[in-house]
Design a protein around this motif. Structure first.
Motif, mmCIF file in Angstrom:
data_model
loop_
_atom_site.group_PDB
_atom_site.id
_atom_site.type_symbol
_atom_site.label_atom_id
_atom_site.label_comp_id
_atom_site.label_asym_id
_atom_site.label_seq_id
_atom_site.Cartn_x
_atom_site.Cartn_y
_atom_site.Cartn_z
ATOM 1 N N ASP A 115 0.803 -1.220 0.000
ATOM 2 C CA ASP A 115 0.000 0.000 0.000
ATOM 3 C C ASP A 115 0.836 1.270 0.000
ATOM 4 O OD1 ASP A 115 0.790 -0.601 2.605
ATOM 5 O OD2 ASP A 115 -1.032 0.163 3.528
ATOM 6 N N THR A 116 2.097 1.202 0.461
ATOM 7 C CA THR A 116 2.965 2.388 0.452
ATOM 8 C C THR A 116 4.104 2.296 -0.552
ATOM 9 O OG1 THR A 116 4.371 1.513 2.213
ATOM 10 C CG2 THR A 116 2.493 2.877 2.880
ATOM 11 N N GLY A 117 4.347 1.120 -1.125
ATOM 12 C CA GLY A 117 5.414 0.944 -2.105
ATOM 13 C C GLY A 117 6.458 -0.046 -1.637
ATOM 14 N N ILE A 118 7.079 -0.721 -2.589
ATOM 15 C CA ILE A 118 8.112 -1.717 -2.304
ATOM 16 C C ILE A 118 9.480 -1.055 -2.404
ATOM 17 C CG2 ILE A 118 9.184 -3.868 -3.091
ATOM 18 C CD1 ILE A 118 6.473 -4.355 -1.862
ATOM 19 N N GLU A 119 10.276 -1.218 -1.361
ATOM 20 C CA GLU A 119 11.654 -0.703 -1.344
ATOM 21 C C GLU A 119 12.596 -1.661 -2.065
ATOM 22 O OE1 GLU A 119 14.868 1.729 -0.536
ATOM 23 O OE2 GLU A 119 12.778 2.185 -0.116
ATOM 24 N N SER A 120 12.439 -2.993 -1.787
ATOM 25 C CA SER A 120 13.330 -3.963 -2.420
ATOM 26 C C SER A 120 12.742 -5.360 -2.337
ATOM 27 C CB SER A 120 14.709 -3.970 -1.750
ATOM 28 O OG SER A 120 14.604 -4.468 -0.426
ATOM 29 N N VAL A 121 13.214 -6.202 -3.243
ATOM 30 C CA VAL A 121 12.997 -7.648 -3.164
ATOM 31 C C VAL A 121 14.373 -8.276 -3.247
ATOM 32 C CG1 VAL A 121 12.053 -9.708 -4.280
ATOM 33 C CG2 VAL A 121 10.676 -7.610 -4.163
ATOM 34 N N GLU A 122 14.667 -9.158 -2.296
ATOM 35 C CA GLU A 122 15.944 -9.856 -2.266
ATOM 36 C C GLU A 122 15.675 -11.350 -2.288
ATOM 37 O OE1 GLU A 122 18.755 -7.584 0.640
ATOM 38 O OE2 GLU A 122 16.681 -7.402 1.344
ATOM 39 N N VAL A 123 16.586 -12.101 -2.924
ATOM 40 C CA VAL A 123 16.393 -13.537 -3.106
ATOM 41 C C VAL A 123 17.660 -14.277 -2.706
ATOM 42 C CG1 VAL A 123 15.756 -15.341 -4.772
ATOM 43 C CG2 VAL A 123 14.840 -13.015 -5.037
ATOM 44 N N ARG A 124 17.487 -15.458 -2.123
ATOM 45 C CA ARG A 124 18.618 -16.303 -1.773
ATOM 46 C C ARG A 124 18.172 -17.754 -1.746
ATOM 47 N NH1 ARG A 124 19.568 -18.174 3.598
ATOM 48 N NH2 ARG A 124 17.934 -17.625 5.063
ATOM 49 N N THR A 125 19.151 -18.667 -1.656
ATOM 50 C CA THR A 125 18.862 -20.060 -1.365
ATOM 51 C C THR A 125 19.204 -20.290 0.105
ATOM 52 O OG1 THR A 125 21.067 -20.820 -1.997
ATOM 53 C CG2 THR A 125 19.377 -20.814 -3.731
ATOM 54 N N THR A 126 18.836 -21.443 0.623
ATOM 55 C CA THR A 126 19.071 -21.756 2.024
ATOM 56 C C THR A 126 20.511 -21.490 2.443
ATOM 57 O OG1 THR A 126 17.356 -23.454 1.908
ATOM 58 C CG2 THR A 126 18.878 -23.600 3.753
ATOM 59 N N ASP A 127 21.463 -21.767 1.554
ATOM 60 C CA ASP A 127 22.879 -21.669 1.929
ATOM 61 C C ASP A 127 23.617 -20.493 1.283
ATOM 62 O OD1 ASP A 127 22.847 -22.642 -0.640
ATOM 63 O OD2 ASP A 127 24.463 -24.065 -0.322
ATOM 64 N N SER A 128 22.892 -19.440 0.900
ATOM 65 C CA SER A 128 23.558 -18.283 0.291
ATOM 66 C C SER A 128 23.032 -16.994 0.921
ATOM 67 C CB SER A 128 23.342 -18.270 -1.225
ATOM 68 O OG SER A 128 21.982 -18.025 -1.532
ATOM 69 N N ILE B 290 14.354 -18.474 -1.132
ATOM 70 C CA ILE B 290 13.679 -17.550 -0.229
ATOM 71 C C ILE B 290 13.675 -16.159 -0.847
ATOM 72 C CG2 ILE B 290 13.642 -16.578 2.107
ATOM 73 C CD1 ILE B 290 15.549 -19.075 2.789
ATOM 74 N N ALA B 291 12.491 -15.569 -0.964
ATOM 75 C CA ALA B 291 12.357 -14.206 -1.473
ATOM 76 C C ALA B 291 11.819 -13.328 -0.346
ATOM 77 C CB ALA B 291 11.419 -14.169 -2.667
ATOM 78 N N LYS B 292 12.454 -12.182 -0.148
ATOM 79 C CA LYS B 292 12.061 -11.253 0.916
ATOM 80 C C LYS B 292 11.697 -9.912 0.301
ATOM 81 C CE LYS B 292 15.344 -9.346 3.354
ATOM 82 N NZ LYS B 292 16.417 -9.078 4.341
ATOM 83 N N ALA B 293 10.455 -9.467 0.525
ATOM 84 C CA ALA B 293 10.018 -8.146 0.065
ATOM 85 C C ALA B 293 10.009 -7.198 1.252
ATOM 86 C CB ALA B 293 8.621 -8.225 -0.543
ATOM 87 N N THR B 294 10.535 -5.990 1.043
ATOM 88 C CA THR B 294 10.562 -4.956 2.076
ATOM 89 C C THR B 294 9.862 -3.720 1.533
ATOM 90 O OG1 THR B 294 12.708 -5.791 2.854
ATOM 91 C CG2 THR B 294 12.065 -3.577 3.567
ATOM 92 N N ASP B 295 8.887 -3.213 2.299
ATOM 93 C CA ASP B 295 8.209 -1.996 1.841
ATOM 94 C C ASP B 295 8.975 -0.757 2.303
ATOM 95 O OD1 ASP B 295 7.387 -1.350 4.476
ATOM 96 O OD2 ASP B 295 5.335 -2.042 4.159
ATOM 97 N N ILE B 296 8.528 0.417 1.874
ATOM 98 C CA ILE B 296 9.282 1.635 2.165
ATOM 99 C C ILE B 296 9.248 2.016 3.639
ATOM 100 C CG2 ILE B 296 9.126 2.538 -0.179
ATOM 101 C CD1 ILE B 296 6.928 4.416 0.766
ATOM 102 N N GLU B 297 8.374 1.390 4.423
ATOM 103 C CA GLU B 297 8.327 1.607 5.868
ATOM 104 C C GLU B 297 9.131 0.565 6.636
ATOM 105 O OE1 GLU B 297 6.920 4.244 7.368
ATOM 106 O OE2 GLU B 297 6.389 5.042 5.399
#
Length: 103
Positions: A35-48, A78-85
């Protein structure tokens, strides 16, 4: 506008249960909204470590190439999304890593 919720995120590819050879490079794609915007999406595997995904539209659609480990077994992408807050959401996609066949 106050931030009311964590980001929504989905991984489109690969699908859960997919199998890949050891050391294979795998393209991960997904979508993220907030609702406020996405700052970043980061991706990794279990061992990275996390690495920032690529996007042309503020992470509404994103892509990242990850390398499978050199050891066979079950892992998570694993994908992690972080919003601007700073609120975060994680998506886990279980995949299998298999030993490459000898030629």
């Amino acid at each position: 506008i106050p931030d009311k919720s964590k980001p929504y995120e989905s991984v489109l590819t690969p699908t859960a249960g997919s199998s890949f050879a050891t050391d294979a490079k795998v393209t991960v794609t997904g979508r993220a909204f907030d609702d406020t915007g996405i700052e970043s999406v980061e991706v990794r595997t279990t061992d990275s470590s996390y690495r920032v995904a690529s996007t042309d539209n503020d992470f509404e659609d994103w892509t990242k190439i990850v390398q499978m480990p050199s050891t066979p077994g079950a892992i998570d992408i694993i994908a992690k999304a972080t919003d601007i807050e700073g609120k975060q959401t994680w998506v886990y996609v279980p995949v299998n890593v298999t030993r490459q066949q000898q030629q």
